[in-house]
Motif scaffolding. Structure first.
Motif, mmCIF file in Angstrom:
data_model
loop_
_atom_site.group_PDB
_atom_site.id
_atom_site.type_symbol
_atom_site.label_atom_id
_atom_site.label_comp_id
_atom_site.label_asym_id
_atom_site.label_seq_id
_atom_site.Cartn_x
_atom_site.Cartn_y
_atom_site.Cartn_z
ATOM 1 N N VAL B 20 46.465 76.259 64.399
ATOM 2 C CA VAL B 20 45.084 76.394 64.868
ATOM 3 C C VAL B 20 44.557 75.043 65.340
ATOM 4 O O VAL B 20 43.936 74.927 66.403
ATOM 5 N N ILE B 21 44.857 74.015 64.560
ATOM 6 C CA ILE B 21 44.374 72.682 64.931
ATOM 7 C C ILE B 21 45.029 72.214 66.225
ATOM 8 O O ILE B 21 44.374 71.667 67.105
ATOM 9 N N ILE B 22 46.337 72.515 66.350
ATOM 10 C CA ILE B 22 47.017 72.111 67.589
ATOM 11 C C ILE B 22 46.434 72.839 68.802
ATOM 12 O O ILE B 22 46.309 72.272 69.876
ATOM 13 N N LEU B 24 43.338 73.889 69.098
ATOM 14 C CA LEU B 24 41.956 73.464 69.367
ATOM 15 C C LEU B 24 41.868 72.027 69.871
ATOM 16 O O LEU B 24 41.002 71.691 70.674
#
Lengths: 272, 301
Positions: B20-22, B24
């Motif tokens: 998810v962080i990658i 976003l």
């Protein structure tokens, strides 16, 4: 005459008049290219005496082809970056329950609202510090940033309507969110990607302000800057200026007429 | 059993969080570097005085740039022009766009696609090209506008269409309307086509047809799209740059200056970077207020 007929005359009259208003400048542009400088002074309303192509040769000789090529590269790189990056972010916002999503969405809307002119001086300093002045990446990077928020909003609406079952099945099969996005969501998002890409291409192909401050040497200038150069160098040679405009506009017009259904659909989707 | 389950959930959650962080982070990095940090520096820089060649040599001046702006006649003209453009664009682009859309939706039988295509065409032409075409139309010597008026015996403005400070801003609006009305038409047309035929049938039974049906039934039903159209137009009106830059360069004597061109002039012609930042902050505040309205409208929609 019945009321109905009057309404009909008004309806056709209104769209016809408006169409003339739209077409007239384009006709003026094309006719002027074939006229001589003498003709446009003596008879601004007249037709060209003969079809004279010398203004086209002159317009091409100033390097219009190079400006078109630069615009093509800038549009291509920026649009690819925008669609991928915005698509990834919109997917997280729309489909994954993540704590900070609310704040990210607020940031995206704020980013959409801020125009380049509101950050003009620091943006110039940033690009300058990155060593990207007079490089097409000096406009590709900021244009990508300014294109992302709007595209996230566009994709967000699309992903919200996406059937959840496919993703659930994929999750059970052990796919990570990343795999789901690239292997399942992207291939199924053709229409949304087309909409976003078309809209951003039109915007970036025509962008002027950032190109104006970042690109000062002729080799890297984009088409709108090239058109200003024509205008600046041949201030009263209208046939050559209009020939330059015709060369610049015609390819886009032809692409538009062929794909106009998709253009209209992509822009119409904005209101939803 | 229970333990393995927690472990496996815990594991998948953390790998999810990484992906998810990658997903976003690229969007956030781009917007932060090229929008948010510059916005922050525009605010900070508005309290300093510095020039193009001394980008790193800042002199603290407090609120001087804002005081200067409040006494700068041209800043107020620019701001006023932006508001004129907002209202004129709403009337000319959204208003006329709505009428055109209504006519194309139910007013005429033949030629719908042709009219729609023609009217939408200017949208794909660059504003710079559009403005240059209109320069020749407005030209006092070779322009067709003057020629037509002279041919039918009407007077023409002695200072030229773009040289007369009383009318030049309106001449710019004619060009902006030429380019943008078709876009509004298509946007609103999409909304109109979402109104079902049954609604009109029901209205007809109640005696509402034609303009009456449009006013009392169609308009309220496309209210949300109209709000979006007005917002897009308003935000666009504060971004206006090319039309003014190409057609008048803000002249005659700054009569057509808008915030965009005035910021550009102060920053890149006069090299008053600090002052340009203060003007940018005004634009930034207006933009964020509009963004807030945008958020409200999208929640309702």
């Amino acid at each position: 005459m019945s009321k109905f007929k009057l309404a009909n005359i008004f309806a056709y009259g209104f769209v016809t008049l408006f169409s003339i208003y739209v077409l007239l400048p384009i006709i003026v542009m094309i006719l002027t290219t074939f006229k001589t400088r003498r003709e446009i002074f003596l008879e601004p309303l007249g037709l060209p005496g003969q079809f004279n192509f010398s203004s086209f040769e002159k317009a091409l000789s100033i390097g219009l082809g190079g400006f078109i090529f630069n615009s093509f590269l800038v549009s291509l790189f920026s649009v690819i970056l925008i669609v991928i990056i915005a698509g990834m972010a919109a997917y997280v916002l729309a489909r994954i329950d993540f704590r900070i999503n609310r704040y990210v969405y607020l940031l995206i809307v704020a980013g959409f609202a801020i125009p380049p002119a509101a950050v003009l001086v620091p943006l110039y300093a940033t690009v300058s510090n990155l060593g990207l002045l007079n490089s097409i990446y000096g406009v590709v990077m900021p244009l990508t940033a300014f294109g992302i928020p709007f595209t996230v909003i566009l994709f967000y609406a699309f992903f919200l309507d996406f059937p959840k079952e496919v993703e659930e099945a994929a999750t059970i099969d052990g796919c990570s969110k990343m795999q789901i996005f690239f292997r399942i969501i992207i291939p199924l998002s053709g229409p949304a990607i087309a909409s976003a890409a078309i809209f951003q291409t039109v915007w970036i192909w025509n962008e002027f302000l950032l190109a104006l401050i970042m690109l000062t040497s002729d080799e890297v200038k984009t088409l709108p800057l090239g058109l200003m150069k024509l205008r600046g160098e041949w201030s009263s040679d209208w046939p050559s200026i209009m020939a330059g405009l015709t060369i610049a506009i015609l390819p886009v017009l032809i692409v538009f007429l062929i794909f106009q259904k998709y253009f209209v659909r992509s822009l119409a989707g904005l209101g939803k | 059993m229970n333990k393995t389950q927690t472990n496996s959930t815990g594991f998948s959650l953390s790998s999810d969080r990484v992906s998810v962080i990658i997903l976003l982070i690229p969007a956030l990095i781009f917007c932060t570097i090229f929008i948010f940090i510059p916005a922050f520096w525009a605010i900070v820089g508005s309290f300093y005085s510095y020039g193009m060649t001394s980008l790193n040599d800042w002199k603290w001046v407090g609120f001087d740039n804002y005081i200067k702006a409040s006494q700068d006649e041209f800043f107020w003209i620019a701001l006023k022009n932006n508001f004129i453009i907002v209202f004129a664009s709403i009337v000319l682009q959204v208003g006329v766009g709505t009428i055109l859309a209504a006519i194309l939706d139910r007013g005429i039988k033949y030629g719908k696609v042709i009219f729609r295509t023609i009217i939408f065409t200017p949208m794909v032409i660059s504003s710079v090209a559009v403005s240059i075409i209109w320069l020749i139309i407005y030209d006092p010597n070779v322009g067709i506008l003057n020629s037509i008026l002279k041919a039918i015996g009407l007077p023409t403005p002695s200072m030229g269409w773009l040289g007369d400070p009383d009318i030049s801003i309106w001449m710019i609006m004619i060009v902006a309307g030429w380019q943008n009305t078709g876009f509004m038409m298509v946007l609103i047309l999409a909304g109109l086509q979402g109104v079902s035929k049954e609604v009109y049938d029901a209205a007809e039974i109640d005696g509402a047809t034609g303009v009456k049906a449009f006013w009392y039934i169609t308009l309220p039903m496309i209210r949300n799209i109209l709000i979006v159209a007005i917002l897009i137009t308003t935000i666009g009106a504060f971004k206006v740059f090319e039309f003014v830059y190409v057609l008048t360069q803000g002249g005659p004597s700054n009569a057509t200056q808008v915030l965009g061109t005035y910021i550009y002039l102060q920053a890149f012609n006069l090299l008053h970077m600090g002052y340009a930042n203060a003007l940018s902050v005004v634009l930034l505040i207006i933009a964020l207020i509009l963004g807030w309205f945008q958020l409200k409208a999208s929640r309702r929609a």
